[in-house]
Motif scaffolding. Structure first.
Motif, mmCIF file in Angstrom:
data_model
loop_
_atom_site.group_PDB
_atom_site.id
_atom_site.type_symbol
_atom_site.label_atom_id
_atom_site.label_comp_id
_atom_site.label_asym_id
_atom_site.label_seq_id
_atom_site.Cartn_x
_atom_site.Cartn_y
_atom_site.Cartn_z
ATOM 1 N N PRO A 30 -4.081 2.722 3.213
ATOM 2 C CA PRO A 30 -4.091 1.346 2.693
ATOM 3 C C PRO A 30 -3.915 0.268 3.772
ATOM 4 C CG PRO A 30 -2.151 2.563 1.900
ATOM 5 C CD PRO A 30 -2.994 3.540 2.632
ATOM 6 N N GLU A 31 -3.268 0.587 4.886
ATOM 7 C CA GLU A 31 -3.084 -0.382 5.975
ATOM 8 C C GLU A 31 -3.175 0.376 7.302
ATOM 9 O OE1 GLU A 31 -3.087 -3.313 6.750
ATOM 10 O OE2 GLU A 31 -2.315 -4.599 5.151
ATOM 11 N N ASP A 76 -4.145 10.002 -5.208
ATOM 12 C CA ASP A 76 -3.999 8.640 -4.667
ATOM 13 C C ASP A 76 -2.839 8.621 -3.660
ATOM 14 O OD1 ASP A 76 -1.512 8.236 -5.978
ATOM 15 O OD2 ASP A 76 -2.477 7.386 -7.736
ATOM 16 N N PHE A 77 -2.597 7.457 -3.062
ATOM 17 C CA PHE A 77 -1.574 7.321 -2.030
ATOM 18 C C PHE A 77 -0.175 7.662 -2.572
ATOM 19 C CE2 PHE A 77 1.354 4.611 0.530
ATOM 20 C CZ PHE A 77 1.062 5.111 1.791
ATOM 21 N N GLY A 78 0.064 7.391 -3.850
ATOM 22 C CA GLY A 78 1.357 7.721 -4.443
ATOM 23 C C GLY A 78 1.623 9.226 -4.384
ATOM 24 N N TRP A 105 8.292 4.330 1.328
ATOM 25 C CA TRP A 105 7.178 4.025 0.410
ATOM 26 C C TRP A 105 7.522 4.382 -1.030
ATOM 27 C CZ3 TRP A 105 3.636 0.667 0.346
ATOM 28 C CH2 TRP A 105 2.989 0.246 1.518
ATOM 29 N N VAL A 117 10.348 3.963 -2.441
ATOM 30 C CA VAL A 117 11.107 2.813 -2.941
ATOM 31 C C VAL A 117 10.175 1.617 -3.163
ATOM 32 C CG1 VAL A 117 12.887 1.131 -2.325
ATOM 33 C CG2 VAL A 117 13.281 3.588 -1.952
ATOM 34 N N ARG A 118 9.299 1.353 -2.191
ATOM 35 C CA ARG A 118 8.392 0.204 -2.344
ATOM 36 C C ARG A 118 7.497 0.352 -3.573
ATOM 37 N NH1 ARG A 118 6.717 1.092 3.170
ATOM 38 N NH2 ARG A 118 8.724 0.704 4.117
ATOM 39 N N LEU A 119 6.952 1.537 -3.748
ATOM 40 C CA LEU A 119 6.029 1.734 -4.876
ATOM 41 C C LEU A 119 6.795 1.803 -6.197
ATOM 42 C CD1 LEU A 119 3.498 4.302 -3.331
ATOM 43 C CD2 LEU A 119 3.219 1.838 -3.609
ATOM 44 N N ASP A 143 9.592 0.339 -6.945
ATOM 45 C CA ASP A 143 10.157 -0.965 -7.270
ATOM 46 C C ASP A 143 9.091 -2.068 -7.333
ATOM 47 O OD1 ASP A 143 12.447 -2.900 -7.458
ATOM 48 O OD2 ASP A 143 11.598 -3.598 -5.548
ATOM 49 N N GLY A 144 7.912 -1.841 -6.748
ATOM 50 C CA GLY A 144 6.936 -2.919 -6.529
ATOM 51 C C GLY A 144 6.384 -3.572 -7.771
ATOM 52 N N THR A 145 5.299 -3.066 -8.310
ATOM 53 C CA THR A 145 4.658 -3.643 -9.505
ATOM 54 C C THR A 145 4.720 -2.622 -10.638
ATOM 55 O OG1 THR A 145 2.489 -2.738 -8.941
ATOM 56 C CG2 THR A 145 3.022 -4.910 -8.034
ATOM 57 N N LEU A 181 2.244 -1.339 -12.152
ATOM 58 C CA LEU A 181 1.230 -0.316 -11.850
ATOM 59 C C LEU A 181 1.740 0.688 -10.817
ATOM 60 C CD1 LEU A 181 -1.724 0.745 -12.020
ATOM 61 C CD2 LEU A 181 -2.287 -0.855 -10.175
ATOM 62 N N SER A 182 2.346 0.169 -9.744
ATOM 63 C CA SER A 182 2.783 1.085 -8.685
ATOM 64 C C SER A 182 3.946 1.950 -9.176
ATOM 65 C CB SER A 182 3.150 0.321 -7.408
ATOM 66 O OG SER A 182 4.352 -0.396 -7.569
ATOM 67 N N ARG A 231 2.387 4.718 -11.243
ATOM 68 C CA ARG A 231 1.686 5.708 -10.413
ATOM 69 C C ARG A 231 2.670 6.567 -9.611
ATOM 70 N NH1 ARG A 231 -3.884 2.665 -8.339
ATOM 71 N NH2 ARG A 231 -4.862 2.803 -10.383
ATOM 72 N N ALA A 247 -11.713 2.249 1.268
ATOM 73 C CA ALA A 247 -10.317 2.392 1.706
ATOM 74 C C ALA A 247 -9.552 1.108 1.400
ATOM 75 C CB ALA A 247 -10.257 2.704 3.196
ATOM 76 N N GLY A 251 -6.580 0.869 -1.439
ATOM 77 C CA GLY A 251 -5.230 0.565 -0.964
ATOM 78 C C GLY A 251 -4.675 -0.738 -1.512
ATOM 79 N N TRP A 260 -3.658 -1.747 -4.471
ATOM 80 C CA TRP A 260 -2.456 -1.657 -5.320
ATOM 81 C C TRP A 260 -1.216 -1.332 -4.487
ATOM 82 C CZ3 TRP A 260 0.534 2.800 -6.219
ATOM 83 C CH2 TRP A 260 0.028 4.010 -5.716
ATOM 84 N N ARG A 268 -0.754 -2.266 -1.238
ATOM 85 C CA ARG A 268 -0.365 -3.490 -0.521
ATOM 86 C C ARG A 268 0.294 -4.500 -1.473
ATOM 87 N NH1 ARG A 268 -5.494 -2.393 1.579
ATOM 88 N NH2 ARG A 268 -6.423 -4.079 0.368
ATOM 89 N N ALA A 272 2.005 -3.748 -4.147
ATOM 90 C CA ALA A 272 3.344 -3.235 -4.450
ATOM 91 C C ALA A 272 4.307 -3.550 -3.311
ATOM 92 C CB ALA A 272 3.282 -1.726 -4.699
ATOM 93 N N ALA A 318 5.163 -7.179 -3.496
ATOM 94 C CA ALA A 318 6.044 -7.467 -4.632
ATOM 95 C C ALA A 318 7.471 -7.004 -4.325
ATOM 96 C CB ALA A 318 5.518 -6.767 -5.891
ATOM 97 N N HIS A 319 7.589 -5.826 -3.718
ATOM 98 C CA HIS A 319 8.915 -5.301 -3.373
ATOM 99 C C HIS A 319 9.593 -6.226 -2.356
ATOM 100 C CE1 HIS A 319 12.119 -2.574 -2.264
ATOM 101 N NE2 HIS A 319 11.724 -2.612 -1.010
ATOM 102 N N LYS A 341 10.865 -9.332 -4.055
ATOM 103 C CA LYS A 341 12.100 -9.075 -4.814
ATOM 104 C C LYS A 341 13.304 -8.996 -3.883
ATOM 105 C CE LYS A 341 9.926 -6.394 -8.512
ATOM 106 N NZ LYS A 341 9.875 -5.077 -9.173
#
Lengths: 290, 315
Positions: A71-72, A131-133, A182, A184-186, A188-190, A192-193, A196, B284, B288, B290, B292, B294, B297-298, B301
């Protein structure tokens, strides 16, 4: 045409040391005695090294499949780095397996010329990440377990395994940190995340039971002070996972038990596809040198 | 700083730094050049990356994985250098995947065999080094500094590529044929990496005056040919150019006419792999999104939580 001094600097051939991640030409086990410790069965030691080596080799393959898909860019680098660390561990362990076996097989013979039933990794490492999760969930449970294992392996009576354990602890500490961050980020994030990440944890969890199911080889070698007794890793694993999942606001699935496992050569269909990809070229070029 | 100071800095061969005054044209040219270079590193991961899972020995697998990781690192430094000029990495990535910014056309050729991995190291990285070493003295500081590190790593990759080819040439007849075939396919595209001939290179004069660029395309191309000929001999391969020969008068190798229409075709998006390379990069990026979101958003917060704690604790 005159060119800069920088060009000359590039032809200095003494900078190999900066080449990290086990791809250099220096032997990371230089100076470590390779004779088998007294009272240790070579066949058992070879089987044990294959178990730990195959875990690393097959998971590294799954991570290699993520290259150019992260993703990055920072994650592109991290995933490749983790894949390289595991590949480095696999090479050392397969080499040790070949030495312990004593039949003249090296790392490449063992990686490229064995068929699926002869692989000894836990089944968790085989599955494809949807997926990345899922990449993160698998890496979290795997690295938490493997860090606990390598940490204990560092005191093995086999000097090679002890050195591999000590080296691996530094690497896998980072892998676990990356995966936990990651998670924790996923989590806690949205919305959707969160969904997933929970799905991914739920999907990999049933496969974690294999981590703690003792195989006869592991038990015999643990008694001889060479291997780590699988069940002894459970409390550390549970404590770390409980903490990370709590911070990530994710539910921890119920504990699982298993029957026959990847350690016995029981594998899923996905392994055939992995081996077809990994071994195809090496097998298609008899007598080839690389 | 003003225009006079800018010109004086350039004249004294000193570096322009991000906060210095610079002409808009210089800023735009630098952003474009650095972004295209960054895009090339990122797209350039694909042709070789495709062979990591299939590498025929664990040592070659590790070397290749480390190399492709280095390319991601180069992309990262370069996007960071572009950001010092006010560009944004996400925006530059969008320009790439929408086809509004270019990357090196060399990566639009397919990698058909494992010998391509070695030939890319030897010829493509070799050509890149010839192009990039003078950029270590580029007038823009962050770019010049990034280039020093990149060139060191590229030269390591070139040696590894050449060493792979040397090893394969000592192997079976089939392996030697594989190496020659890869050389046949990559030689001309490598020469095209230096860009159009000087007479048709519209940006060269201004870039030379600003010391963004230090040598012309044709000078660099000649240097590459002269460097590669003895290496090809040592390797035991034939470079696919019947007109290639030493010219004692010029003290350089003469070589055949490049098919410029092919270069134009590939640059304009009609190379064998253009569509696939961009589609992969776009996928890619989309897959990715969703992740980024997330992370953002984290982080938001966390910032809110920290701000609340600060309010609750009396100073």
């Amino acid at each position: 045409m005159s060119f800069d001094d920088a060009y000359q600097a590039l032809t200095d051939h003494d900078d190999d040391a900066r080449w990290a991640y086990g791809t250099g030409f220096a032997d990371p086990l230089a100076g470590v005695p390779t004779a088998l410790p007294d009272g240790v069965d070579g066949a058992d030691l070879a089987a044990y090294c294959l178990m730990l080596g195959d875990d690393a080799l097959i998971l590294s393959h799954r991570l290699q499949q993520w290259v150019t898909r992260a993703p990055e860019l920072e994650d592109e680098m991290a995933i490749a780095n983790i894949g390289l660390d595991l590949l480095g561990q696999a090479r050392l362990l397969l080499t040790r397996a070949g030495e312990a076996e004593g039949a003249g097989r090296g790392e490449d013979d063992l990686a490229y010329l064995r068929d699926a039933p002869d692989f000894r990794h836990v089944r968790l490492v085989e599955r494809e990440d949807p997926d990345f999760g899922h990449l993160i969930a698998r890496l979290l449970v795997f690295s938490t377990w493997r860090l606990a294992l390598l940490d204990r392996l560092a005191t093995s009576r086999d000097p090679v395994l002890a050195a591999i354990g000590a080296k691996g602890v530094k690497e896998v500490t980072y892998h676990r940190e990356y995966a936990a961050g990651w998670t924790v980020r996923l989590g806690d994030g949205t919305d959707l995340s969160h969904r997933r990440m929970q799905d991914a944890i739920d999907a990999v969890w049933p496969l974690t039971g294999e981590f703690f199911a003792p195989h006869d080889v592991e038990l015999r070698l643990a008694t001889a002070g060479v291997a780590v007794e699988p069940a002894s890793l459970r409390s550390e694993f549970d404590a770390v996972l409980t903490e990370v999942l709590h911070v990530a606001t994710l539910d921890q699935p119920a504990p699982v038990t298993v029957g026959r496992t990847g350690r016995d050569g029981e594998h899923g269909d996905e392994l055939a596809a992995i081996l077809a990809e990994m071994q195809e070229l090496a097998r298609a070029t008899p007598g080839g040198v690389w | 700083m003003n225009e006079q100071a800018f010109t004086a800095t350039i004249d004294k061969d000193q570096r322009i730094e991000p906060r210095d005054w610079m002409p808009d044209g210089y800023r735009k040219t630098m952003i474009r050049q650095i972004a295209q270079h960054a895009h090339s590193e990122i797209i350039g991961m694909q042709p070789e990356g495709a062979w990591i899972t299939r590498a025929p020995s664990l040592r070659r697998k590790a070397i290749l994985l480390a190399k492709v990781q280095d390319e991601a690192g180069h992309g990262l430094y370069l996007y960071s250098a572009a950001e010092t000029l006010g560009a944004d990495r996400g925006d530059l990535t969008r320009r790439l995947i929408e086809g509004r910014q270019k990357y090196s056309s060399i990566f639009n050729y397919p990698t058909l065999t494992f010998a391509d991995v070695g030939v890319i190291g030897w010829l493509v990285d070799g050509a890149a080094i010839c192009n990039q070493v003078p950029l270590c003295r580029s007038s823009f500081g962050p770019y010049a500094r990034a280039m020093i590190r990149i060139c060191k790593e590229e030269s390591f990759h070139q040696r590894q590529g050449y060493e792979l080819l040397m090893t394969m040439m000592r192997g079976t007849e089939a392996q030697r044929a594989m190496v020659q075939d890869a050389v046949d396919r990559w030689w001309w595209p490598s020469l095209m990496m230096f860009g159009p001939p000087d007479a048709e290179s519209p940006n060269t004069a201004q870039s030379m005056a600003w010391k963004i660029k230090r040598h012309t395309n044709d000078e660099l191309r000649q240097r590459f040919v002269d460097m590669s000929v003895p290496q090809a001999e040592a390797l035991g391969v034939t470079l696919p150019d019947p007109d290639l020969r030493w010219n004692a008068e010029r003290e350089h190798h003469d070589f055949g006419e490049i098919d410029w229409s092919e270069l134009k075709r590939v640059i304009s998006g009609d190379g064998p792999m253009n569509a696939e390379r961009l589609a992969n990069r776009r996928r890619a990026d989309e897959d990715g999104a969703w992740v980024r979101e997330a992370a953002a958003a984290h982080a938001a917060k966390r910032r809110e939580a920290t701000a609340r704690e600060r309010q609750e604790v009396p100073a």
